[in-house]
Design a protein around this motif. Structure first.
Motif, PDB file in Angstrom:
ATOM      1  N   LEU A   1       0.867  -1.176   0.000  1.00  0.00           N
ATOM      2  CA  LEU A   1       0.000   0.000   0.000  1.00  0.00           C
ATOM      3  C   LEU A   1       0.905   1.228   0.000  1.00  0.00           C
ATOM      4  N   ILE A   2       0.716   2.097  -0.987  1.00  0.00           N
ATOM      5  CA  ILE A   2       1.495   3.336  -1.059  1.00  0.00           C
ATOM      6  C   ILE A   2       0.603   4.487  -0.609  1.00  0.00           C
ATOM      7  N   VAL A   3       1.062   5.209   0.393  1.00  0.00           N
ATOM      8  CA  VAL A   3       0.313   6.355   0.916  1.00  0.00           C
ATOM      9  C   VAL A   3       1.092   7.620   0.597  1.00  0.00           C
ATOM     10  N   LYS A   4       0.457   8.521  -0.134  1.00  0.00           N
ATOM     11  CA  LYS A   4       1.135   9.747  -0.555  1.00  0.00           C
ATOM     12  C   LYS A   4       0.629  10.957   0.222  1.00  0.00           C
ATOM     13  N   PHE A   5       1.589  11.762   0.676  1.00  0.00           N
ATOM     14  CA  PHE A   5       1.304  13.037   1.332  1.00  0.00           C
ATOM     15  C   PHE A   5       1.609  14.133   0.311  1.00  0.00           C
ATOM     16  N   THR A   6       0.580  14.790  -0.166  1.00  0.00           N
ATOM     17  CA  THR A   6       0.759  15.793  -1.208  1.00  0.00           C
ATOM     18  C   THR A   6       1.186  17.123  -0.600  1.00  0.00           C
ATOM     19  N   ASP A   7       1.408  18.098  -1.478  1.00  0.00           N
ATOM     20  CA  ASP A   7       1.808  19.426  -1.009  1.00  0.00           C
ATOM     21  C   ASP A   7       0.745  20.072  -0.122  1.00  0.00           C
TER      22      ASP A   7
ATOM     23  N   TRP B   1      -3.746   2.911   7.647  1.00  0.00           N
ATOM     24  CA  TRP B   1      -4.024   1.583   7.105  1.00  0.00           C
ATOM     25  C   TRP B   1      -5.438   1.500   6.536  1.00  0.00           C
ATOM     26  N   ALA B   2      -6.379   2.268   7.100  1.00  0.00           N
ATOM     27  CA  ALA B   2      -7.763   2.244   6.616  1.00  0.00           C
ATOM     28  C   ALA B   2      -7.879   2.746   5.182  1.00  0.00           C
ATOM     29  N   LEU B   3      -6.839   3.418   4.693  1.00  0.00           N
ATOM     30  CA  LEU B   3      -6.840   3.880   3.305  1.00  0.00           C
ATOM     31  C   LEU B   3      -6.841   2.707   2.318  1.00  0.00           C
ATOM     32  N   ALA B   4      -6.478   1.525   2.790  1.00  0.00           N
ATOM     33  CA  ALA B   4      -6.537   0.343   1.923  1.00  0.00           C
ATOM     34  C   ALA B   4      -7.976   0.034   1.522  1.00  0.00           C
ATOM     35  N   ASP B   5      -8.923   0.426   2.349  1.00  0.00           N
ATOM     36  CA  ASP B   5     -10.341   0.198   2.062  1.00  0.00           C
ATOM     37  C   ASP B   5     -11.037   1.428   1.494  1.00  0.00           C
ATOM     38  N   ASP B   6     -10.470   2.597   1.757  1.00  0.00           N
ATOM     39  CA  ASP B   6     -11.069   3.850   1.271  1.00  0.00           C
ATOM     40  C   ASP B   6      -9.939   4.822   0.968  1.00  0.00           C
TER      41      ASP B   6
ATOM     42  N   ARG C   1     -10.231   8.604   1.939  1.00  0.00           N
ATOM     43  CA  ARG C   1     -10.724   8.912   3.289  1.00  0.00           C
ATOM     44  C   ARG C   1     -10.062  10.150   3.893  1.00  0.00           C
ATOM     45  N   LEU C   2      -8.792  10.355   3.598  1.00  0.00           N
ATOM     46  CA  LEU C   2      -8.055  11.492   4.162  1.00  0.00           C
ATOM     47  C   LEU C   2      -7.665  12.503   3.085  1.00  0.00           C
ATOM     48  N   SER C   3      -8.352  12.471   1.959  1.00  0.00           N
ATOM     49  CA  SER C   3      -7.977  13.344   0.839  1.00  0.00           C
ATOM     50  C   SER C   3      -8.124  14.828   1.183  1.00  0.00           C
ATOM     51  N   ASP C   4      -9.026  15.165   2.086  1.00  0.00           N
ATOM     52  CA  ASP C   4      -9.201  16.565   2.482  1.00  0.00           C
ATOM     53  C   ASP C   4      -7.949  17.127   3.150  1.00  0.00           C
ATOM     54  N   TYR C   5      -7.086  16.230   3.648  1.00  0.00           N
ATOM     55  CA  TYR C   5      -5.858  16.660   4.321  1.00  0.00           C
ATOM     56  C   TYR C   5      -4.638  16.538   3.400  1.00  0.00           C
ATOM     57  N   GLY C   6      -4.857  16.152   2.141  1.00  0.00           N
ATOM     58  CA  GLY C   6      -3.746  15.996   1.216  1.00  0.00           C
ATOM     59  C   GLY C   6      -3.072  14.646   1.331  1.00  0.00           C
ATOM     60  N   ILE C   7      -3.830  13.622   1.801  1.00  0.00           N
ATOM     61  CA  ILE C   7      -3.286  12.272   1.973  1.00  0.00           C
ATOM     62  C   ILE C   7      -4.169  11.299   1.209  1.00  0.00           C
ATOM     63  N   LYS C   8      -3.539  10.447   0.412  1.00  0.00           N
ATOM     64  CA  LYS C   8      -4.323   9.484  -0.350  1.00  0.00           C
ATOM     65  C   LYS C   8      -3.509   8.224  -0.587  1.00  0.00           C
ATOM     66  N   ALA C   9      -4.215   7.137  -0.885  1.00  0.00           N
ATOM     67  CA  ALA C   9      -3.558   5.861  -1.139  1.00  0.00           C
ATOM     68  C   ALA C   9      -3.507   5.578  -2.630  1.00  0.00           C
ATOM     69  N   VAL C  10      -2.496   4.834  -3.028  1.00  0.00           N
ATOM     70  CA  VAL C  10      -2.339   4.412  -4.422  1.00  0.00           C
ATOM     71  C   VAL C  10      -2.425   2.895  -4.453  1.00  0.00           C
ATOM     72  N   PHE C  11      -3.341   2.366  -5.275  1.00  0.00           N
ATOM     73  CA  PHE C  11      -3.539   0.921  -5.334  1.00  0.00           C
ATOM     74  C   PHE C  11      -2.815   0.317  -6.538  1.00  0.00           C
ATOM     75  N   GLY C  12      -3.021  -0.977  -6.703  1.00  0.00           N
ATOM     76  CA  GLY C  12      -2.465  -1.663  -7.860  1.00  0.00           C
ATOM     77  C   GLY C  12      -0.972  -1.881  -7.775  1.00  0.00           C
ATOM     78  N   ASN C  13      -0.436  -2.005  -6.545  1.00  0.00           N
ATOM     79  CA  ASN C  13       0.992  -2.212  -6.421  1.00  0.00           C
ATOM     80  C   ASN C  13       1.300  -3.595  -5.858  1.00  0.00           C
ATOM     81  N   ALA C  14       0.765  -4.622  -6.504  1.00  0.00           N
ATOM     82  CA  ALA C  14       1.110  -5.996  -6.189  1.00  0.00           C
ATOM     83  C   ALA C  14       2.209  -6.429  -7.157  1.00  0.00           C
ATOM     84  N   ILE C  15       3.386  -6.666  -6.618  1.00  0.00           N
ATOM     85  CA  ILE C  15       4.533  -7.048  -7.444  1.00  0.00           C
ATOM     86  C   ILE C  15       4.637  -8.566  -7.432  1.00  0.00           C
ATOM     87  N   TYR C  16       4.885  -9.167  -8.575  1.00  0.00           N
ATOM     88  CA  TYR C  16       5.094 -10.610  -8.576  1.00  0.00           C
ATOM     89  C   TYR C  16       6.348 -10.940  -9.364  1.00  0.00           C
ATOM     90  N   THR C  17       7.019 -11.989  -8.931  1.00  0.00           N
ATOM     91  CA  THR C  17       8.259 -12.389  -9.580  1.00  0.00           C
ATOM     92  C   THR C  17       8.538 -13.856  -9.268  1.00  0.00           C
TER      93      THR C  17
END
Length: 217
Positions: A101-107, A167-172, A175-191
């Motif tokens: 789970l990648i959580v980004k803190f924007t400007d 961690w709740a950003l994995a489900d939503d 949820r914290l986008s009003d504060y400039g925080i959001k999650a990025v999905f689709g980061n399952a790496i396989y090898t």
């Protein structure tokens, strides 16, 4: 009994509603008023690598299916040579998925013209296993060891509130986008893991995780 059941339902809804209100209010205060937390997030350095994995052992079970024991290592956010966590996982097959789970803190949050990110490892699983049935790497809701500087910026009674909200950003994701925080999905790496090879988990310029296979590390 009808009126009593209705009253009980109303009381339960009220308690849950108040719990949600105080949880939301608490995270609001943390993200808007805790300057030490904001400073700790701003101090996050740009990461190029966040860990590695390798085969510990590999054998076939009594049914002839390949079983791999994977050594999974997380490294410090400011030093890819420093080990902060080391775990062993048993996975069926030799193709292994690592879910992050990648959580980004924007400007809007850091307010210095740049962006910061947290990389939280969720689970590991084999090719024949459903993601939901994978083994947890970091326990959801808990503070990851590699981000201890952020945890230290919080009072003891604030730490669960913050990390549970992250961690709740994995489900939503918003949820914290009003504060400039959001999650990025689709980061399952396989090898495919092979004996004698090491899989490094690298960070691309766009902030995504990708595997790089090397002979030694």
């Amino acid at each position: 009994m009808g009126p009593l059941l209705a009253l009980a339902a109303l009381l339960t809804a009220g308690i849950l509603g108040m719990s949600f209100y105080y949880s939301t209010a608490s995270i609001h205060e943390l993200l808007t008023e805790n300057h030490q937390l904001n400073k700790a997030v701003r101090n996050l350095t740009e990461e190029a690598q966040i860990g590695y994995a390798m085969l510990q052992s590999q054998e076939r079970d009594e049914l002839g299916a390949l079983v791999s024991v994977v050594r999974f290592v997380q490294t410090a956010s400011d030093n890819p040579k420093e080990v902060v966590s080391e775990q062993l996982f048993t996975v069926r097959g030799d193709i292994v998925h690592f879910d992050a789970l990648i959580v980004k803190f924007t400007d809007d949050y850091v307010k210095d013209g740049t962006e910061r990110a947290l990389y939280l490892w969720r689970r590991i699983y084999g090719e024949q296993t459903q993601p939901a049935n994978g083994e947890a790497i970091d326990m959801p809701g808990t503070a990851p060891e590699r981000y201890h500087a952020i945890t230290r910026a919080l009072r003891l009674n604030q730490r669960d509130t913050f990390w549970q909200a992250i961690w709740a950003l994995a489900d939503d994701a918003e949820r914290l986008s009003d504060y400039g925080i959001k999650a990025v999905f689709g980061n399952a790496i396989y090898t495919r893991l092979s004996p004698g090879k090491v899989v490094l988990f690298k960070i691309s310029p766009t902030g995504q995780i990708y595997p790089e296979v090397v002979d030694t590390y």
